[in-house]
Design an enzyme around this catalytic site. Structure first.
Site, short mmCIF file in Angstrom:
data_model
loop_
_atom_site.label_atom_id
_atom_site.label_comp_id
_atom_site.label_asym_id
_atom_site.label_seq_id
_atom_site.Cartn_x
_atom_site.Cartn_y
_atom_site.Cartn_z
N GLY A 195 50.87 -9.63 48.76
CA GLY A 195 51.90 -8.95 49.52
C GLY A 195 52.64 -7.95 48.67
O GLY A 195 52.38 -7.81 47.47
N GLY A 216 56.32 -7.12 47.65
CA GLY A 216 57.70 -7.57 47.67
C GLY A 216 58.65 -6.43 47.37
O GLY A 216 58.22 -5.31 47.08
N GLY A 217 59.92 -6.73 47.45
CA GLY A 217 60.92 -5.72 47.22
C GLY A 217 60.86 -5.15 45.82
O GLY A 217 61.28 -4.04 45.57
N ASP A 248 68.59 -10.82 48.47
CA ASP A 248 67.54 -10.37 49.38
C ASP A 248 66.89 -11.56 50.10
O ASP A 248 65.68 -11.69 50.14
CB ASP A 248 66.49 -9.56 48.61
CG ASP A 248 65.65 -8.68 49.53
OD1 ASP A 248 66.05 -8.49 50.70
OD2 ASP A 248 64.59 -8.19 49.08
#
Ligand SMILES: *[C@@H]1O[C@H](CO)[C@@H](O)[C@H](O)[C@H]1NC(C)=O
Ligand SMILES: *[C@@H]1O[C@H](CO)[C@@H](O)[C@H](O)[C@H]1NC(C)=O
Ligand SMILES: *[C@@H]1O[C@H](CO)[C@@H](O)[C@H](O)[C@H]1NC(C)=O
Ligand SMILES: *[C@@H]1O[C@H](CO)[C@@H](O)[C@H](O)[C@H]1NC(C)=O
Ligand SMILES: *[C@@H]1O[C@H](CO)[C@@H](O)[C@H](O)[C@H]1NC(C)=O
Ligand SMILES: *[C@@H]1O[C@H](CO)[C@@H](O)[C@H](O)[C@H]1NC(C)=O
Ligand SMILES: *[C@@H]1O[C@H](CO)[C@@H](O)[C@H](O)[C@H]1NC(C)=O
Length: 663
Positions: free
Chosen positions: A345, A347-348, A463
């Site tokens: 994925g 992520g931030g 977050d």
């Protein structure tokens, strides 16, 4: 010449008598290395460089083995390369040199039985112990995992007298042993005149701990071992000490240490003298013992004994270890050159890959996305160290890091069940029942409470969102990515590109004014809880949701006392109680209050979740929450979704924007 023969005969007779006597009084301890295994443990963590590690381990064990031939305690330490080994062994003082060496050999073979590369291990026997770790532990005294092993035979007859005497013996050992050079004491105490039987007891501390440390460790040991009474045998072990008592002799009478002088050093000294005489046991009648026992009961009732039972198998060998420094090369091959195929994925803070290390361990590898302006300095490593020390069952562990040139990579535990968003909105939608959702709600609150309040540094996540809540094999929540903001310099705006995308979760005071406190996490948590209950995304305007954002809808339904309308239609109404759901929705709304000060702390949230009445008792009622959607706020870096309704600079300047209230 003539005298010689009778003398020899006499000597022979004495020897025979003596050996008969000892074998009668003292089964089996002579020539007995006492290799009954009491406890063992292996680290869950493997060394990074096996060849260095094995070399260090072999050298350390070789030193210890050599020492075990002439001493009953020793430490050693070898640190070639990146995997140091610290080792320690100890034999009970009453073992002969030969028995000590034998016990050591048995222990050394057993400690090798951990998986190859386990970077810590311990084995504890009646006669000796060995422990090694990847960092210094020699002064450790008491650790989680301390425990006792009780025999299965109850003292016959006057067990009251037995309990009282044993209790006293153990307490005297605890008092005396730290004051005795070598930290070893052995006592033999008659239970009661005529009733037969004596209590053999020992206490021993590692010689590398302080007197205070020895005392502290034995204090825990006495508490543990007392719980064996009225059994005739008990043992207590811990990182820095060992205790044992038995009605069966396990050391020779000539090993007894007179502890009375060490008891006298006590400040008052009055009572222990008397008791010492009683313990002599020659005159002690039943009455005295009854008094002692009554005293013991009284003490027991008045002193709240700490319950320090085993809490998981720790006691050092499986102690959680600091961060590992990984090699770039290894991570590259573990992730197939950071291939898309391995990508888990985005992520931030960067992309995440699934990696399989050489030892077969599966990890999550996060390549931090570092813009040009982000300079990384030495604080990176210390921050990694700090974060990797955060251990909680609802937090994803940071295992280590890797730096290569400007690149910074973090290595995490791998969570096979991926993230909560997939279970709520993605391909696994509909797979969570109410119980599982409830556990996730509580577990996430616990993890956040730990980060905010229980870790020695307050860590604000900043977050929290469903894609940052991972699920372990049992579908328990594990919060990911905490502490990352600490790793990156503060000069950037709170409104980074990526944050803008998660504004649906971001507290208004943080999104707009950059005012950061733990309560910003509480806000995001409230939003996540509503998502878990409803299965609706916070930022999504869904037709079946009356075209309202989640928070607006939740508030409206709450006001109309129609909470249950919010509940995910895929949930089986049989599974949840409407009262419970209502309460949780109310807690979530409390978390999303406009003013940070009116939101509960996360530890309060945990309490509120667990208690049926706390909300009502405290008359906590939410008022209208506020919600910031990304269309309200835009950062200058924002290249993606935002359809700006007002212009926002990415600096910390205040923003004139309308916050969507829930109405
Ligand atoms: C360490 O000792 C073990 C067992 O004695 C042996 O198998 C291994 O080859 C040794 N390793 C090194 C690096 O010396
Ligand atoms: C073993 O220990 C003795 C002293 O206890 C020391 O003199 C000797 O050098 C040691 N041998 C090895 C191989 O370490
Ligand atoms: C372990 O470290 C040694 C030198 O410190 C190095 O030569 C060797 O290649 C390393 N082995 C592995 C598997 O990384
Ligand atoms: C080592 O472990 C294996 C399996 O766990 C066990 O069968 C074996 O007896 C152990 N060896 C020793 C020396 O305890
Ligand atoms: C450590 O290595 C052993 C094999 O040597 C493996 O079975 C075990 O899973 C590894 N443990 C971890 C935590 O990587
Ligand atoms: C043990 O030693 C380490 C390093 O020498 C030190 O940081 C630590 O505080 C000591 N712990 C105790 C309990 O004395
Ligand atoms: C007590 O322990 C011994 C050896 O530890 C065992 O042989 C015996 O079966 C146990 N007895 C009971 C009643 O558990």
């Amino acid at each position: 010449m003539m005298l010689n023969k009778p003398l020899k005969l006499l000597a022979l007779t004495l020897i025979i008598l003596w050996s008969w006597w000892t074998s009668f009084h003292f089964h089996g301890a002579l020539g007995d290395p006492q290799t009954l295994l009491l406890n063992k443990g292996c680290s869950q963590y493997n060394a990074t460089n096996l060849s260095n590690f094995n070399q260090n381990l072999n050298s350390t064990l070789r030193d210890l083995r050599n020492q075990s031939k002439s001493m009953d305690f020793g430490t050693s330490h070898h640190a070639v390369g990146a995997d140091p080994v610290y080792g320690m062994f100890q034999c009970r003082d009453y073992l002969s040199k030969a028995d000590c060496a034998t016990c050591f050999s048995v222990a050394a073979a057993q400690i090798r039985n951990c998986s190859a590369g386990a970077n810590g291990a311990r084995v504890i026997y009646d006669g000796c112990f060995i422990r090694y770790e990847s960092s210094g532990f020699f002064n450790q005294t008491t650790l989680p995992g301390n425990s006792m092993i009780c025999g299965n035979k109850t003292a016959s007859g006057g067990s009251n007298a037995f309990n009282g005497v044993t209790q006293k013996v153990l307490q005297d050992l605890q008092t005396a042993t730290p004051r005795i050079p070598g930290y070893f004491a052995a006592t033999k105490t008659q239970v009661a005149a005529g009733s037969g039987g004596a209590i053999y007891a020992i206490a021993q501390c590692a010689q590398s701990v302080s007197e205070g440390g020895c005392s502290e460790c034995l204090n825990v040991g006495v508490t543990n071992i007392q719980s064996c009474l009225p059994n005739t045998d008990g043992r207590a072990y811990d990182a820095g000490c060992f205790m044992r008592y038995s009605m069966t002799p396990f050391f020779a009478d000539n090993k007894v240490v007179d502890v009375t002088p060490y008891l006298k050093q006590q400040e008052g000294g009055n009572s222990s003298n008397n008791k010492g005489a009683i313990i002599g046991g020659v005159i002690g009648g039943v009455v005295l013992f009854m008094i002692l026992f009554a005293l013991f009961l009284w003490l027991r009732r008045n002193k709240k004994l700490p319950t320090r039972g085993p809490r998981g198998d720790l006691l050092g060998a499986t102690e959680l270890k600091g961060p590992v420094t990984y090699r770039y090369k290894d991570l590259k091959s573990a992730t197939k050159n950071f291939s898309d195929e391995n990508k888990l994925g985005e992520g931030g803070f960067g992309d995440v890959y699934k990696g399989t290390l050489k030892n077969g361990k599966i990890v999550a590898v996060k390549k931090l996305a570092l813009g040009q302006s982000r300079k990384i300095d030495e604080s990176f490593e210390s921050e990694v160290k700090l974060i990797s020390n955060v251990h909680h069952r609802n937090l994803v562990r940071l295992l280590g890091c890797c730096s290569k040139g400007p690149e910074r990579i973090l290595v995490y535990e791998y969570m096979a069940n991926s993230s909560l968003d997939r279970y709520l909105f993605g391909e696994k939608k509909g797979n969570l029942n109410w119980k599982q959702r409830y556990d996730i709600i509580v577990g996430t609150a616990r993890g956040l409470a730990y980060l905010h309040e229980d870790f020695h540094v307050c860590i604000i996540h900043r977050d929290i969102k469903t894609s940052n809540i991972l699920l372990d094999d049992d579908l328990q929540p594990r919060i990911a990515d905490f502490g990352l903001a600490r790793l990156l310099p503060e000069d950037k705006s709170h409104l980074s590109t990526k944050f803008a995308g998660t504004l649906g979760y971001t507290a208004p005071e943080y999104a707009i004014h950059g005012q950061l406190s733990e309560k910003a996490d509480a806000y995001s948590y409230g939003v996540v809880v509503l998502e878990i209950i409803s299965g609706q995304k916070s930022s999504e305007l869904r037709d079946d949701a009356d075209g309202e954002f989640l928070l607006q809808r939740a508030w409206k339904l709450y006001e109309k006392d129609m909470h249950l309308e919010l509940v995910d239609p895929t949930l089986d109404p049989e599974e949840y109680s409407s009262e419970e759901v209502k309460r949780i929705i109310e807690i979530a709304l409390l978390c999303t209050q406009a003013s940070p000060s009116t939101r509960p702390t996360m530890s309060e949230v945990v309490l509120l979740l667990k208690s049926k009445n706390l909300l009502m008792e405290n008359m906590m009622r939410p008022t209208m929450p506020v919600f910031v959607h990304s269309s309200n706020v835009r950062s200058q870096h924002d290249t993606s979704t935002s359809t700006a309704s007002s212009s926002v600079s990415a600096s910390k300047a205040t923003v004139s924007t309308s916050v969507l209230s829930a109405r």
